[in-house]
Design an enzyme around this catalytic site. Sequence first.
Site, PDB file in Angstrom:
ATOM      1  N   GLU A  24       0.795  -1.268  -0.070  1.00 48.65           N
ATOM      2  CA  GLU A  24       0.115  -0.028   0.124  1.00 48.65           C
ATOM      3  C   GLU A  24       0.865   1.258   0.178  1.00 48.65           C
ATOM      4  O   GLU A  24       0.378   2.021  -0.618  1.00 48.65           O
ATOM      5  CB  GLU A  24      -0.976   0.019   1.376  1.00 48.65           C
ATOM      6  CG  GLU A  24      -1.930  -0.943   1.363  1.00 48.65           C
ATOM      7  CD  GLU A  24      -3.063  -0.565   0.091  1.00 48.65           C
ATOM      8  OE1 GLU A  24      -2.792  -0.798  -1.057  1.00 48.65           O
ATOM      9  OE2 GLU A  24      -4.361  -0.106   0.628  1.00 48.65           O
ATOM     10  N   THR A  58      -4.339   7.065  -5.847  1.00 53.37           N
ATOM     11  CA  THR A  58      -4.476   7.472  -4.420  1.00 53.37           C
ATOM     12  C   THR A  58      -3.808   8.614  -3.984  1.00 53.37           C
ATOM     13  O   THR A  58      -4.199   9.512  -3.451  1.00 53.37           O
ATOM     14  CB  THR A  58      -4.326   6.284  -3.524  1.00 53.37           C
ATOM     15  OG1 THR A  58      -5.243   5.142  -3.817  1.00 53.37           O
ATOM     16  CG2 THR A  58      -4.476   6.471  -2.129  1.00 53.37           C
TER      17      THR A  58
HETATM   18  N1  HSE Z   1      -7.481   5.685   3.126  1.00 55.23           N
HETATM   19  C1  HSE Z   1      -7.053   5.689   2.190  1.00 55.23           C
HETATM   20  C2  HSE Z   1      -7.490   7.051   1.374  1.00 55.23           C
HETATM   21  C3  HSE Z   1      -7.521   4.615   1.168  1.00 55.23           C
HETATM   22  O1  HSE Z   1      -8.663   7.285   1.262  1.00 55.23           O
HETATM   23  O2  HSE Z   1      -6.460   7.707   0.885  1.00 55.23           O
HETATM   24  C4  HSE Z   1      -6.959   4.388  -0.338  1.00 55.23           C
HETATM   25  O3  HSE Z   1      -5.835   3.725  -0.232  1.00 55.23           O
END
Ligand code: HSE
Length: 309
Positions: free
Chosen positions: A128, A181
């Site tokens: 991630e 993201t």
């Molecule tokens: N919590 C993260 C975001 C999830 O909203 O950026 C996406 O990987």
Amino acid sequence: MNEVKIFCPASVANVSCGFDILGFCLDKIGDEMIIRKTSKPGINITKIVGENLPYESKKNVAGVSGISLLNELSTDFGFEIEIYKGIKSGSGIGSSAASSAGAVFGINELLGKPFSRKELIKFAMKGEELASGSIHADNVAPVLMGGFTLVRDINSLDIISLPFPKKLFASIIHPEIELKTSDSRSVLKQKVPLKKAIQQSANIASLISGLYTEDYKLISRSLIDVLVEPYRSDLIPAFNDLKKTSSNNGSLGTGISGSGPSVFALSKGEKTAKSVTSEMGKVLVPLNLKFHSYTSKINSTGIKLISSR
Ligand code: HSE
């Protein structure tokens, strides 16, 4: 056991008010992976179907997660990974999380399960981090543990499995645009007004309470995001219309799935969820935008073994 085939489900992170800490696992939507032991040490990605992703282990989220697990153990053999993507990259329903979690889950199975599902989160988070430039576990935790999960602290892996009402169903609309993201994190403010922080804390606390007590009305009142959605909603086509349509068709609440562009809604009962999915889809038709839509129960088991030999 020398080879495993696994199913790696999609997931919804944030769930409106729980930015970076709350997520749930989807059912049936996901990737498949085949992982096998090889005499060659390290991680070798040998096949990727469905997406154009890097084969070099250090540039691939599955590779990076797998390497991080192997760094904790000393093995004189390695692993080959085949990835069959069912989740599009940059869709907001945990594409990188599915691959990251899949790699470490599969390797762990082949090693005779030295780590628990919760312990595997530590390694999957590395994938991630590669994908988004920041470390968070709100997708990998529900993928590995199933159901709804709350990430209190990533360093100590203080991650809690939450109960949820059995009639809760999710609708997902994925407009076919790619939103990284890292890009949708870059629009966020690093400082927030105290008043907004209080509102957000109240909503997350009451959402958790609603999940425990199966109070659908409280869940509905709590699905509000005052910190992140106001900045990200402009990145999502027809977001306000999708939200209005979802609410008019009886959903409990609607928000951005993870970092978008997918939009999720939660409903009580599959029938309502299906009609919410279908009506939200109709909002995108006039925009001439390709989209995918799903109605899903909450997947309480998470990632699973399909076969092994
Ligand atoms: N919590 C993260 C975001 C999830 O909203 O950026 C996406 O990987």
